[in-house]
Motif scaffolding. Sequence first.
Motif, PDB file in Angstrom:
ATOM      1  N   TRP A  52       0.675  -8.207   4.621  1.00  0.00           N
ATOM      2  CA  TRP A  52      -0.182  -8.829   3.606  1.00  0.00           C
ATOM      3  C   TRP A  52       0.491 -10.055   2.985  1.00  0.00           C
ATOM      4  O   TRP A  52       0.330 -10.364   1.812  1.00  0.00           O
ATOM      5  CB  TRP A  52      -0.577  -7.822   2.518  1.00  0.00           C
ATOM      6  N   TYR A 104      -0.831   0.361  -6.338  1.00  0.00           N
ATOM      7  CA  TYR A 104      -1.841  -0.096  -5.385  1.00  0.00           C
ATOM      8  C   TYR A 104      -3.232   0.337  -5.837  1.00  0.00           C
ATOM      9  O   TYR A 104      -3.462   1.493  -6.187  1.00  0.00           O
ATOM     10  CB  TYR A 104      -1.563   0.470  -3.993  1.00  0.00           C
ATOM     11  N   GLY A 163      -4.019   7.500   0.699  1.00  0.00           N
ATOM     12  CA  GLY A 163      -4.990   6.992   1.657  1.00  0.00           C
ATOM     13  C   GLY A 163      -5.470   8.132   2.521  1.00  0.00           C
ATOM     14  O   GLY A 163      -4.663   8.823   3.149  1.00  0.00           O
ATOM     15  N   HIS A 221      -0.193   6.556  -1.658  1.00  0.00           N
ATOM     16  CA  HIS A 221      -0.216   5.160  -2.069  1.00  0.00           C
ATOM     17  C   HIS A 221       0.915   4.868  -3.045  1.00  0.00           C
ATOM     18  O   HIS A 221       1.328   5.740  -3.822  1.00  0.00           O
ATOM     19  CB  HIS A 221      -1.528   4.826  -2.787  1.00  0.00           C
ATOM     20  N   GLU A 226       0.812  -1.214   0.000  1.00  0.00           N
ATOM     21  CA  GLU A 226       0.000   0.000   0.000  1.00  0.00           C
ATOM     22  C   GLU A 226       0.846   1.265   0.000  1.00  0.00           C
ATOM     23  O   GLU A 226       0.578   2.209  -0.738  1.00  0.00           O
ATOM     24  CB  GLU A 226      -0.929  -0.006   1.213  1.00  0.00           C
ATOM     25  N   TRP A 227       1.867   1.333   0.858  1.00  0.00           N
ATOM     26  CA  TRP A 227       2.583   2.589   1.040  1.00  0.00           C
ATOM     27  C   TRP A 227       3.654   2.765  -0.044  1.00  0.00           C
ATOM     28  O   TRP A 227       4.254   1.821  -0.537  1.00  0.00           O
ATOM     29  CB  TRP A 227       3.180   2.688   2.434  1.00  0.00           C
ATOM     30  N   GLY A 271      -6.901   0.145  -4.238  1.00  0.00           N
ATOM     31  CA  GLY A 271      -7.751  -0.181  -3.103  1.00  0.00           C
ATOM     32  C   GLY A 271      -9.186   0.221  -3.368  1.00  0.00           C
ATOM     33  O   GLY A 271      -9.558   0.582  -4.490  1.00  0.00           O
TER      34      GLY A 271
END
Length: 587
Positions: free
Chosen positions: A349, A547, A556, A543, A140-141, A549
């Motif tokens: 994850w 990614y 995010g 992000h 994610e990051w 989401g």
Amino acid sequence: MPVFTCNDAAFLIDIDDRGEQNKWFSPQFDKSNWMRVAIPGAWDFYSHAFWGYEGIGWYCLEIGGDLVQQDRNHRLQFERVSGYAKVWVNGERVGEHIGGYLPFEYDITSYLHETGTNQVVIRVDNVPRSNWLPGATLIEWIQYGGILRPISFVTSNLCFISDIAIDASPVLGGAKVVCNVEVTNAGGALFDGSILLEIPANDDIYIALVEVTCQAGQKAVCSATIDLPQAQLWTLDSPKLYDLRAELLGLNDEAVDEKQERFGVRTIEVQGTQICLNGQPIIIKGVNRYDEVAGYGPTVPEEVIRADLLKAKQAGVNCIRTHYPLDSLHLNLMDEIGLLLFEEIPLNWWLKPWEIDAEVDEAENNGIIDRAEVALQEMIERGRNHPCIIAWSMCNESGTNKPYGIDAMRRLMRKARELDPTRLVSFVAVGHTAGHQAFVEADMVCINFYYGSVIAPIVYQIDQLEQFAAIATANHLQDTVLEFAGKPVVVTEFGAQALAGIHGDHRYSETLQAAYIESVWQAIRSVEGVQGGILWCWADYYHRSTYAGPWQAPYGAYGVVTVDRQDKESLSVLSRLFNDGIKRELE
């Protein structure tokens, strides 16, 4: 011990991975046209074209021959390089390091010249691999690239103090301070001497003297204990720190080397379902926080970090959680400010926890867990003297509900306790999955819940919060408390997104986010045995470009402040909840 910090370098991007083949590491390779950059700093900020770049970049920096001294030891210390680093000095390969968060160093004495200029070349590769940490290519990051924290050129005597581990325990109003001092002898002769330890306290100086013998080319560890008759505890309200000075002395008591460390006197333990700091129960009122700030990435000036952490503390936050080890600047500031820290192996994850029947490639995953164990050891060795750190977490939202994952958590937690028996150990599970049996061996149960914000049914209006978010969270927590009876439970993530500037009773508004946080926090505090929660998250964050989401955006928006630290509505709500709380007598 002279220390020279490298502040600038030449840089060249290597999109096609041709640098090694063409020997860019050689002093004979012309680097005059390389880009000049300041270090430390993420390459994402060298120009707009570099933003989000995942690939290879090369750095060349110079060490003057006038800094090289005969019969002295010279080391190159890297506090943080993103991803995979290979290092050459004057064209000779010195070593490589995998992992983008923790420090490493090389003894480069034999590679240096006393005349002219010494060339240090660093190849940095921040491309994630599925068989490296975080154990997945879905990340994610943003993966900031480059030299993210300082590089230091350190000169010392051939025999020097290479590490100090401190265990400070409160005893009858005082403290027992056990010091394990590691000495490295890089010379060619046996070293005989002593180590003088000093702790200034109570208008006095408490000392210990221990003899040390270290064979040529070896390391030796000496242990000594200093008893402080009076010691002030490190607490959230009064984070008292002490200084330890260690001096290495030769046979004639001549000074050979010196090293200083700070420490605090405190305990952290579990008593039944309570988490206790210095024997007193605490409720975790935390926020998850990435270390990036808009305009800086993860290379943030000390004054900006301090202001940000103080702002969180003023909002009632007593605990920070991260998905990866923080740099020493953050740890020092949290020690000083009085903030607790859950620090985590960057294993995230991994093993697809949401696909319970997914096939497990044991050969690949054995390598991942081996790397996780190396990272765990590096993380503990770097952080063990910091009183702010109260817990080591083995992973986040990974396949710890599968037989392989269960065994891996047991292995890592046992290793953590072997390395550091003074702190809590656990791992963080996905809330809407079951079967995380290794929690039986953990000190606490750490679990993430996103009912109503990520997990359907989704909350679209405030009047749906109680049913879809609060009740669902409370019910699941009650089941968790029963499943792991006698252990404290901490909600390590909960939260909802809000786009700054949007208000009103609808999803992604600041108004609904604030209401969501209040509703779920009340649910968390309503369940006996749940010892608090850690909001996702303190600040909005960028992000990774790949990614995708539930919110299709380059960032995010879960923060109570924006990535450039502007307040949202939810900050005032969080401050009210964390500073006032829901009045409930702890049993």
